[in-house]
Design a protein around this motif. Structure first.
Motif, PDB file in Angstrom:
ATOM      1  N   GLN A   1     -40.240  -9.610  50.003  1.00  0.00           N
ATOM      2  CA  GLN A   1     -40.712  -9.352  51.450  1.00  0.00           C
ATOM      3  C   GLN A   1     -40.361  -7.688  51.649  1.00  0.00           C
ATOM      4  O   GLN A   1     -41.062  -7.097  52.149  1.00  0.00           O
ATOM      5  N   ILE A   2     -39.238  -7.377  51.165  1.00  0.00           N
ATOM      6  CA  ILE A   2     -38.856  -5.605  51.450  1.00  0.00           C
ATOM      7  C   ILE A   2     -39.908  -5.005  50.742  1.00  0.00           C
ATOM      8  O   ILE A   2     -40.190  -3.880  51.339  1.00  0.00           O
ATOM      9  N   LEU A   3     -40.265  -5.226  49.199  1.00  0.00           N
ATOM     10  CA  LEU A   3     -40.930  -4.330  48.780  1.00  0.00           C
ATOM     11  C   LEU A   3     -42.365  -4.435  49.039  1.00  0.00           C
ATOM     12  O   LEU A   3     -43.220  -3.346  48.833  1.00  0.00           O
ATOM     13  N   SER A   4     -42.853  -5.141  49.903  1.00  0.00           N
ATOM     14  CA  SER A   4     -44.397  -5.346  50.231  1.00  0.00           C
ATOM     15  C   SER A   4     -44.485  -4.935  51.697  1.00  0.00           C
ATOM     16  O   SER A   4     -43.659  -4.216  52.350  1.00  0.00           O
TER      17      SER A   4
ATOM     18  N   LEU B   1     -33.882 -17.378  46.763  1.00  0.00           N
ATOM     19  CA  LEU B   1     -33.730 -16.669  47.949  1.00  0.00           C
ATOM     20  C   LEU B   1     -33.971 -15.112  47.611  1.00  0.00           C
ATOM     21  O   LEU B   1     -34.441 -14.340  48.489  1.00  0.00           O
ATOM     22  N   VAL B   2     -32.964 -14.601  46.640  1.00  0.00           N
ATOM     23  CA  VAL B   2     -33.035 -12.949  46.475  1.00  0.00           C
ATOM     24  C   VAL B   2     -34.693 -12.704  46.081  1.00  0.00           C
ATOM     25  O   VAL B   2     -34.897 -11.718  46.618  1.00  0.00           O
ATOM     26  N   ASN B   3     -35.220 -13.552  45.136  1.00  0.00           N
ATOM     27  CA  ASN B   3     -36.489 -13.018  44.832  1.00  0.00           C
ATOM     28  C   ASN B   3     -37.520 -13.056  46.056  1.00  0.00           C
ATOM     29  O   ASN B   3     -38.225 -12.032  46.180  1.00  0.00           O
ATOM     30  N   ARG B   4     -37.394 -13.889  46.904  1.00  0.00           N
ATOM     31  CA  ARG B   4     -38.131 -13.920  48.068  1.00  0.00           C
ATOM     32  C   ARG B   4     -37.915 -12.555  49.067  1.00  0.00           C
ATOM     33  O   ARG B   4     -38.805 -12.124  49.443  1.00  0.00           O
ATOM     34  N   LEU B   5     -36.588 -12.374  49.290  1.00  0.00           N
ATOM     35  CA  LEU B   5     -36.403 -11.409  49.887  1.00  0.00           C
ATOM     36  C   LEU B   5     -36.574  -9.921  49.284  1.00  0.00           C
ATOM     37  O   LEU B   5     -37.122  -8.954  50.047  1.00  0.00           O
TER      38      LEU B   5
ATOM     39  N   LYS C   1     -44.147  -3.619  44.645  1.00  0.00           N
ATOM     40  CA  LYS C   1     -43.702  -4.437  44.008  1.00  0.00           C
ATOM     41  C   LYS C   1     -43.859  -4.258  42.580  1.00  0.00           C
ATOM     42  O   LYS C   1     -43.285  -5.161  41.669  1.00  0.00           O
ATOM     43  N   ALA C   2     -44.438  -3.143  42.048  1.00  0.00           N
ATOM     44  CA  ALA C   2     -44.409  -3.123  40.544  1.00  0.00           C
ATOM     45  C   ALA C   2     -42.783  -2.609  39.961  1.00  0.00           C
ATOM     46  O   ALA C   2     -42.648  -2.710  38.859  1.00  0.00           O
ATOM     47  N   ASP C   3     -42.018  -2.242  40.878  1.00  0.00           N
ATOM     48  CA  ASP C   3     -40.621  -2.232  40.772  1.00  0.00           C
ATOM     49  C   ASP C   3     -39.678  -3.326  40.895  1.00  0.00           C
ATOM     50  O   ASP C   3     -38.469  -3.207  40.721  1.00  0.00           O
TER      51      ASP C   3
ATOM     52  N   ALA D   1     -28.933  -7.303  53.074  1.00  0.00           N
ATOM     53  CA  ALA D   1     -28.404  -5.768  53.006  1.00  0.00           C
ATOM     54  C   ALA D   1     -28.110  -5.375  51.443  1.00  0.00           C
ATOM     55  O   ALA D   1     -28.342  -4.305  51.116  1.00  0.00           O
ATOM     56  N   ILE D   2     -27.654  -6.423  50.628  1.00  0.00           N
ATOM     57  CA  ILE D   2     -27.273  -6.163  49.143  1.00  0.00           C
ATOM     58  C   ILE D   2     -28.785  -5.742  48.607  1.00  0.00           C
ATOM     59  O   ILE D   2     -28.992  -4.777  47.690  1.00  0.00           O
ATOM     60  N   VAL D   3     -29.918  -6.378  49.049  1.00  0.00           N
ATOM     61  CA  VAL D   3     -31.119  -6.242  48.280  1.00  0.00           C
ATOM     62  C   VAL D   3     -31.880  -4.646  48.699  1.00  0.00           C
ATOM     63  O   VAL D   3     -32.160  -3.953  47.981  1.00  0.00           O
ATOM     64  N   GLN D   4     -31.585  -4.356  50.153  1.00  0.00           N
ATOM     65  CA  GLN D   4     -31.868  -2.996  50.550  1.00  0.00           C
ATOM     66  C   GLN D   4     -31.260  -2.032  49.963  1.00  0.00           C
ATOM     67  O   GLN D   4     -31.677  -1.161  49.364  1.00  0.00           O
ATOM     68  N   GLN D   5     -29.775  -2.168  49.951  1.00  0.00           N
ATOM     69  CA  GLN D   5     -28.891  -1.192  49.179  1.00  0.00           C
ATOM     70  C   GLN D   5     -29.234  -1.130  47.600  1.00  0.00           C
ATOM     71  O   GLN D   5     -29.694   0.172  46.992  1.00  0.00           O
TER      72      GLN D   5
END
Length: 147
Positions: A144-147, A137-141, A115-117, A101-105
């Motif tokens: 996942q979300i950016l791809s 974990l943060v990097n993996r998430l 992925k460039a961002d 949720a924090i990653v998406q926000q």
């Protein structure tokens, strides 16, 4: 009570209860903190102490993997016990869903779309989850979300 004060109090308690193992782990952490304080010529605040604790935990996890690969259960058990003591001083860890949720926000806040961002996202995200989530974990998430 600051983390440094808590470490001092727990060290005194370990001395009184004659818990040699816990005492040695706390002394090791305090020595690492003291070395950095001497190098930087200042007293570390809680965030900087958390950085030291994170570094010590990461070193233990790496050692644990190596000992398990080598079949050294005796050393692996020792490292697991040290990790248990060190994690007592860390803030409550976020669940994978909370991190997601924090990653998406954060992705929405910085306007990332590919992925460039990723660098932009990670630089904005890591201060939010510092000490509360594993960087892998943060990097993996994020990937996942950016791809």
């Amino acid at each position: 009570m600051s983390l440094s004060e808590r470490l001092n109090e727990d060290m005194k308690q370990a001395m009184k209860s004659q818990d040699k193992f816990k005492l040695s782990v706390i002394r090791m952490v305090r020595a690492a903190i003291k070395n950095i304080e001497i190098d930087q010529r200042k007293t570390l605040d809680d965030n900087e102490v958390l950085d030291v604790l994170n570094r010590e935990i990461k070193q233990r996890k790496d050692s644990l993997q190596e000992f398990e690969k080598a079949g050294r259960a005796d050393l692996a058990d020792n490292i697991k016990a040290e990790l248990a003591i060190l994690t007592e001083y860390m803030p409550q860890q976020l669940t994978e869903e909370e991190v997601k949720a924090i990653v998406q926000q954060t992705i929405q806040e910085v306007g990332a779309s590919s992925k460039a961002d990723m660098g932009k996202v990670m630089s904005a995200l890591m201060p939010k989850v510092k000490g509360r989530a594993d960087g892998k974990l943060v990097n993996r998430l994020v990937q996942q979300i950016l791809s």
